[in-house]
Scaffold this motif. Structure first.
Motif, short mmCIF file in Angstrom:
data_model
loop_
_atom_site.label_atom_id
_atom_site.label_comp_id
_atom_site.label_asym_id
_atom_site.label_seq_id
_atom_site.Cartn_x
_atom_site.Cartn_y
_atom_site.Cartn_z
N TRP A 199 -3.53 42.71 19.84
CA TRP A 199 -2.14 42.56 20.28
C TRP A 199 -1.39 41.58 19.38
CZ3 TRP A 199 -0.23 45.99 23.47
CH2 TRP A 199 -1.06 46.62 24.40
N ALA A 200 -2.08 40.50 18.98
CA ALA A 200 -1.43 39.52 18.11
C ALA A 200 -1.05 40.15 16.76
CB ALA A 200 -2.36 38.33 17.90
N LEU A 201 -1.95 40.96 16.22
CA LEU A 201 -1.66 41.64 14.95
C LEU A 201 -0.53 42.66 15.12
CD1 LEU A 201 -5.31 42.17 13.64
CD2 LEU A 201 -3.60 40.55 12.76
N ARG A 202 -0.50 43.29 16.29
CA ARG A 202 0.55 44.27 16.54
C ARG A 202 1.92 43.59 16.52
NH1 ARG A 202 0.43 48.74 21.38
NH2 ARG A 202 2.66 49.23 21.48
N TRP A 203 2.03 42.44 17.18
CA TRP A 203 3.30 41.74 17.18
C TRP A 203 3.62 41.21 15.78
CZ3 TRP A 203 7.92 41.07 18.46
CH2 TRP A 203 8.61 39.89 18.18
N ASP A 204 2.61 40.74 15.08
CA ASP A 204 2.82 40.22 13.74
C ASP A 204 3.45 41.28 12.84
OD1 ASP A 204 2.18 37.77 12.08
OD2 ASP A 204 1.30 39.34 10.83
N ALA A 205 3.05 42.54 13.07
CA ALA A 205 3.62 43.62 12.26
C ALA A 205 5.06 43.93 12.64
CB ALA A 205 2.75 44.87 12.43
N ARG A 206 5.49 43.53 13.86
CA ARG A 206 6.85 43.82 14.32
C ARG A 206 7.85 42.74 13.88
NH1 ARG A 206 4.20 47.79 15.29
NH2 ARG A 206 3.98 48.86 17.30
N ILE A 207 7.36 41.62 13.41
CA ILE A 207 8.25 40.47 13.13
C ILE A 207 9.32 40.81 12.08
CG2 ILE A 207 8.27 38.17 12.07
CD1 ILE A 207 5.77 37.51 13.69
N PRO A 208 8.99 41.43 10.96
CA PRO A 208 10.06 41.71 9.97
C PRO A 208 11.17 42.57 10.54
CG PRO A 208 7.89 41.93 8.96
CD PRO A 208 7.66 41.78 10.42
N ALA A 209 10.83 43.61 11.29
CA ALA A 209 11.86 44.48 11.85
C ALA A 209 12.75 43.71 12.81
CB ALA A 209 11.19 45.67 12.56
N TYR A 210 12.14 42.82 13.63
CA TYR A 210 12.95 42.05 14.58
C TYR A 210 13.92 41.14 13.84
CZ TYR A 210 14.46 38.82 18.14
OH TYR A 210 15.26 38.07 18.96
N LEU A 211 13.46 40.48 12.80
CA LEU A 211 14.35 39.59 12.05
C LEU A 211 15.46 40.37 11.36
CD1 LEU A 211 11.73 37.09 10.54
CD2 LEU A 211 13.34 36.68 12.41
N ASP A 212 15.16 41.57 10.89
CA ASP A 212 16.21 42.43 10.30
C ASP A 212 17.27 42.73 11.35
OD1 ASP A 212 14.86 42.46 7.91
OD2 ASP A 212 13.91 44.43 8.25
N TRP A 213 16.82 43.07 12.57
CA TRP A 213 17.79 43.38 13.63
C TRP A 213 18.61 42.14 14.00
CZ3 TRP A 213 17.86 41.14 18.54
CH2 TRP A 213 18.82 41.66 19.42
N GLN A 214 17.97 41.00 14.07
CA GLN A 214 18.67 39.77 14.43
C GLN A 214 19.72 39.42 13.37
OE1 GLN A 214 18.75 37.99 17.13
NE2 GLN A 214 20.11 36.41 16.29
N ALA A 215 19.37 39.60 12.11
CA ALA A 215 20.33 39.30 11.04
C ALA A 215 21.52 40.25 11.11
CB ALA A 215 19.63 39.41 9.69
N ALA A 216 21.24 41.53 11.37
CA ALA A 216 22.33 42.51 11.47
C ALA A 216 23.23 42.19 12.65
CB ALA A 216 21.74 43.92 11.62
N ARG A 217 22.63 41.74 13.75
CA ARG A 217 23.43 41.42 14.94
C ARG A 217 24.34 40.22 14.66
NH1 ARG A 217 24.06 42.93 19.94
NH2 ARG A 217 24.45 41.44 21.63
N GLU A 218 23.84 39.26 13.93
CA GLU A 218 24.67 38.10 13.60
C GLU A 218 25.82 38.50 12.67
OE1 GLU A 218 22.23 34.92 12.14
OE2 GLU A 218 21.01 34.83 13.97
N ARG A 219 25.56 39.50 11.83
CA ARG A 219 26.64 39.97 10.96
C ARG A 219 27.74 40.66 11.77
NH1 ARG A 219 22.21 41.13 7.50
NH2 ARG A 219 22.15 43.32 8.19
N GLU A 220 27.37 41.18 12.97
CA GLU A 220 28.38 41.79 13.85
C GLU A 220 29.14 40.73 14.65
OE1 GLU A 220 26.21 44.40 16.37
OE2 GLU A 220 25.68 45.81 14.77
N GLY A 221 28.79 39.49 14.47
CA GLY A 221 29.51 38.41 15.14
C GLY A 221 28.80 37.83 16.34
N TRP A 222 27.70 38.39 16.73
CA TRP A 222 26.96 37.89 17.90
C TRP A 222 26.09 36.71 17.52
CZ3 TRP A 222 28.40 39.31 22.54
CH2 TRP A 222 28.95 40.57 22.75
N ARG A 223 26.02 35.75 18.42
CA ARG A 223 25.15 34.59 18.25
C ARG A 223 24.33 34.39 19.53
NH1 ARG A 223 26.68 35.48 14.00
NH2 ARG A 223 27.58 34.10 12.41
N TRP A 224 23.06 33.96 19.31
CA TRP A 224 22.22 33.64 20.48
C TRP A 224 22.83 32.45 21.20
CZ3 TRP A 224 19.46 29.40 22.23
CH2 TRP A 224 18.49 29.63 23.23
N HIS A 225 23.01 32.59 22.51
CA HIS A 225 23.66 31.54 23.31
C HIS A 225 22.68 30.81 24.23
CE1 HIS A 225 26.75 29.48 25.59
NE2 HIS A 225 26.28 30.00 26.72
#
Length: 925
Positions: A752-778
């Motif tokens: 399970w740890a390796l599975r999540w480790d493989a998902r980290i780049p995609a999550y960071l890509d999504w987070q960066a794209a969301r911030e470009r849309e103007g959203w910020r974690w509150h």
């Protein structure tokens, strides 16, 4: 006033016959017989003998003689040499077997006990083994009627070598049997008054020699000690039946002429049926049926005024159930058969403590131990329960599998002071019980010290079985004090298991009209009613136990006791019981596991001979059976009481006091999916407890991911402000720490740890794209409540924890988004949101936030490839409608609206309340 139903008069009364003769011989002593000694087979017979003596003496007051058993009487005599307890002898045998390496990994304690029994049997018979090993082999060849091969040589060597090793011993002490013989010799030499023995059976050669020597100095009279059958009535009929074999096939009219002659001869000598009104049979349909028959017959006899009732326990399972039924009806039972200590709760608490230490304080063993009412008996009960409950909730909530260290860390983190106090006592008790090899006595000392530290000693002392168990352990510790053998923990555990399996607990605090006993304990006793529970071929008589050394033929050749001798004694005991009791009922199950279950061969022989002699079968006792019943007593015998049938559907309404005052998003979802599920889970609080996950599952994986992302965004609210490599390294470090404890408990969690480790780049890509849309974690893991007003001045608290709240500025006006992390597939999440209002989680979160929410969505963080939101459309309008619907639903519930079981699909597929609503069963009708 109760009407006493007269029972047939006993046609065999040995105590009365013996008492008359004793009184006639000792009339000059009346009314003082205190100088005499009467030996009985057991102490239970003393009351019957005393009553018989008083009746025979015919005086207003009588000083009774001493009435005791031969073994107990001999304890009054001191001998020169100290006796070696059986526990020490078994330890010496074990050490001898261990040193010789003859049995590999076999249970040497069991073999030691078998050898000890064999050696004691040899000693009781006054026998000995040939001094020469070849001579002993030759002796065994003759007994086995076979040439000596490797198995015979091994058995001969084993027995011969260890017999002489134990005979020589390691000190001046003698075994218990030898000490008993020495005391008997002293008693015989000091004979000072006449001696009487009544009903003794199975006298060994040494005991017979005692009576001979005693008789040389003072008069000795034995009554009923030759093992004879009762000479008339029911006993005589039994003897005639059992000595006249019945053919296995054919009906009674086709019996051989010799058998008919024997039956006709008996009828001429006894024209009146001696079993008339005395013996009945009951063939049960099941164990429950048999137990209820026993219960019902005892109630019937008690109502009829019978003052002495015995149940001969042949089938322990039936007896246990019958006793439960009787005690449920407030009828106490004096149980003389007892229970092995291994079956009582007191032993279970001790063994669970040992199991808990052996398993590294595995949560299942630990919780089982802590829920015993015997542990921490020196604590306030409320505080103890609170501490145990607090620990269980912590373990289940955080899925901590084992280890006091982990439990302590968790309790400190949560600030659970009472739980920490409980864990501290466990640590203190564990320290007193190290794993270093030591003597049996030292192991017992460590065990008793650890029990003191746990407060278990105090709890056991307050329990009848526990108090006897503590005495047993203390006695064994004293006995083994001189034993110098060293044993490992596993060896000691096997030894302790054997002690608890062989030692017996007896509840001596109950005096009752109803007695559960065994056949041998009925000698010389008078009962108005007797039930033989378990009168089938498997239990009555019981099957002979196979001896590990020497078969029955060889034992007979060597002059040792055999099962055939035991069987003859049981036959005589049963004959005397039937002849001496008022009435008897024999019960058994006619079928077991859908297979015929034969009656006892004793009963079949008796019934066959009875039918041939008197032209009728033995009477059957009947129970009238009706559906959905419970046994009760009526004036006509055993009948069944019918219960009203349960309603066919579950359509409950909630009283106002049970309507929940608060509700979570999941509770709201439950109400929408299935009202009955909501009723059972959230109104009756029948939810299943969380299970401690020993293997990481998808649900646990999701919780770890939630915790990782919350901690990450607290450190990095906006990843665009830092280097991408730095953010990715930080997220991987946080993930590694979060999964560390799971990896320690379960190696497979690495997947399970390796599975999540493989998902980290995609999550960071999504987070960066969301911030470009103007959203910020509150914010994240945000707990919110909202009071909803209901009719009648009532209110409902809506509550929930929001995974994540984002914010952005729309033309200077702050806008908010509620997001919920999911490890489910994107397709599954889209299906959940297809019908607006069917899944209320996101609308409830939007309602709870109490801010202008313009977006609500699920974030499928476990998808392969890129992360894409699954949004809930028209979230503002839907959240308002969700709140209005919730008010309407709860107003209806308060007005008494029904909560039917109407779920479907996934709502029913995984519902733990299906066993209550039984919707699948009713839908199939």
């Amino acid at each position: 006033m109760q009407n006493h139903q007269a029972s047939p008069a006993p046609d065999f009364d040995l105590p009365a016959a013996a008492a008359r003769e004793i009184v006639a011989l000792e009339r000059v002593r009346l009314p003082n017989l205190a100088g005499l000694t009467i030996l009985l087979p057991n102490f239970h017979a003393a009351d019957s003998m005393a009553a018989a003596l008083c009746e025979a003496a015919g005086v207003a007051a009588l000083l009774l003689p001493r009435m005791t058993t031969l073994a107990d009487w001999s304890e009054d005599v001191a001998v020169e040499r100290e006796s070696s307890p059986d526990s020490c002898r078994a330890s010496l045998l074990y050490q001898a077997l261990r040193a010789r390496h003859w049995f590999g990994d076999a249970d040497l304690w069991n073999i030691s006990r078998e050898l000890l029994d064999l050696f004691d049997d040899i000693a009781r018979q006054g026998a000995s083994l040939p001094a020469s090993y070849p001579e002993f082999v030759s002796w065994l060849e003759q007994a086995y009627q076979a040439r000596a091969g490797a198995p015979l040589h091994f058995e001969a060597r084993l027995v011969h070598e260890l017999w002489y090793a134990m005979s020589r011993g390691v000190d001046s002490r003698v075994d218990g049997v030898t000490a008993y013989h020495m005391r008997l010799a002293r008693l015989a030499d000091s004979a000072a008054a006449p001696l009487y023995a009544v009903g003794l059976s199975g006298l060994t050669p040494m005991e017979q020699e005692f009576f001979r020597r005693y008789g040389e100095k003072r008069p000795v009279r034995l009554f009923g000690c030759a093992g004879e059958f009762p000479g008339a009535g029911a006993g005589a009929l039994l003897q005639a039946a059992w000595q006249a074999p019945i053919p296995s096939g054919g009906e009674m009219p086709q019996a051989p002429p010799c058998l008919r002659d024997r039956a006709e001869d008996f009828r001429r000598r006894c024209p009146e049926n001696p079993l008339s009104g005395r013996l009945a049979l009951f063939e049960a349909h099941s164990l429950e049926d048999e137990a209820q028959a026993v219960d019902g017959k005892i109630r019937e006899w008690l109502r009829a005024g019978k003052a002495a009732i015995a149940v001969i326990v042949q089938d322990r399972l039936v007896a246990r159930r019958a006793r439960a039924l009787l005690e449920r009806g407030q009828i106490l039972v004096a149980d003389e058969t007892g229970w092995t200590f291994s079956t009582v709760a007191a032993s279970a608490a001790i063994m669970r403590w040992l199991d808990t230490m052996a398993s590294g304080f595995h949560h299942l063993d630990l919780l089982d131990l802590l829920k015993s009412p015997l542990i921490f008996a020196d604590w306030d009960m409320v505080a103890r329960k609170r501490a145990v409950y607090g620990l269980e909730q912590l373990l289940r909530r955080h899925s901590v599998v084992s280890g006091l260290r982990h439990y302590n860390a968790l309790a400190q983190k949560e600030g659970a002071a009472e739980v920490l106090g409980l864990l501290q006592r466990l640590e203190q008790a564990q320290v007193k019980f190290s794993r270093r090899a030591r003597s049996l006595s030292a192991w017992l000392s460590s065990l008793l010290e650890s029990l003191d530290a746990l407060g278990l000693s105090q709890g056991l002392a307050q329990d009848l079985a526990g108090e006897q168990l503590l005495r047993l352990l203390a006695r064994l510790q004293r006995e083994l004090g001189q034993d110098q053998g060293v044993f490992s923990l596993s060896e000691w555990r096997r030894w302790l298991d054997g002690q608890l399996e062989t030692a017996t607990f007896r509840d001596t605090g109950i005096v009752s009209t109803v007695v559960f006993t065994h056949l041998g304990a009925t000698r010389l006793r008078r009962f108005e009613g007797v039930i033989v529970a378990g009168g089938d071929a498997a239990h009555f008589p019981p099957q002979g136990r196979e001896n590990a050394f020497f078969n029955q033929a060889v034992r007979a050749q060597l002059g040792l006791p055999t099962f055939e001798q035991d069987l003859k004694q049981m036959e005589q005991d049963f004959a005397a019981l039937l002849a001496g009791c008022g009435t008897m009922l024999v019960t058994w199950q006619a079928q077991k596991n859908a297979e015929p279950n034969l009656a006892s061969p004793w009963i079949e022989l008796l019934e066959a001979f009875h039918e041939l002699t008197y032209g009728e079968k033995l009477p059957r006792s009947e129970c009238r059976v009706r559906p959905t019943h419970q046994l009760m007593l009526s004036s006509t015998g055993l009948v069944r009481e019918t219960h009203p049938t349960l309603p066919a559907t579950s359509n409950p309404a909630l009283p106002a006091e049970l309507v929940p005052a608060s509700l979570s998003a999941s509770g709201y979802n439950s109400l929408v999916a299935c009202p009955y599920q909501f009723y059972a889970r959230h109104a009756l609080h029948l939810n299943e407890l969380d299970e401690v996950q020993q293997v990481l599952e998808k649900k646990d994986y999701g919780e770890h991911v939630h915790a990782i992302l919350h901690l990450f965004h607290q450190r990095y609210p906006a990843i665009g402000r830092c280097d991408r490599a730095e953010a990715e390294l930080a997220l991987r470090d946080i993930s590694r720490v979060e999964f560390a404890q799971a990896l320690e408990a379960d190696y497979l969690a690495r997947a399970w740890a390796l599975r999540w480790d493989a998902r980290i780049p995609a999550y960071l890509d999504w987070q960066a794209a969301r911030e470009r849309e103007g959203w910020r974690w509150h914010d994240g893991e945000l707990w919110r409540t909202l009071e909803l007003e209901l009719d009648g001045g009532r209110s409902l608290t809506l509550k929930g924890r929001i995974d994540r709240v984002d914010t952005r500025s729309d033309d200077g006006v702050p806008a908010y988004a509620v997001l919920d992390y999911k490890t489910q597939s994107r397709a599954g999440l889209k299906k959940k949101l297809e019908t607006p209002g069917e899944d209320v989680q996101l609308p409830v979160y939007a309602l709870l936030l109490a801010e202008p929410v313009v977006e609500a969505a699920y974030v499928p963080v476990d998808e392969d490839g890129s992360v894409k939101l699954v949004p809930q459309e028209e979230i503002h309008a839907l959240s308002v409608a969700t709140g209005q619907r919730l008010r309407a639903l709860f107003n209806a519930i308060y007005r008494g609206a029904a909560l039917p079981a109407r779920g479907g699909g996934d709502a029913c597929a995984w519902c733990e309340m299906s066993g209550l609503c039984r919707k699948d069963y009713h839908d199939g009708q």
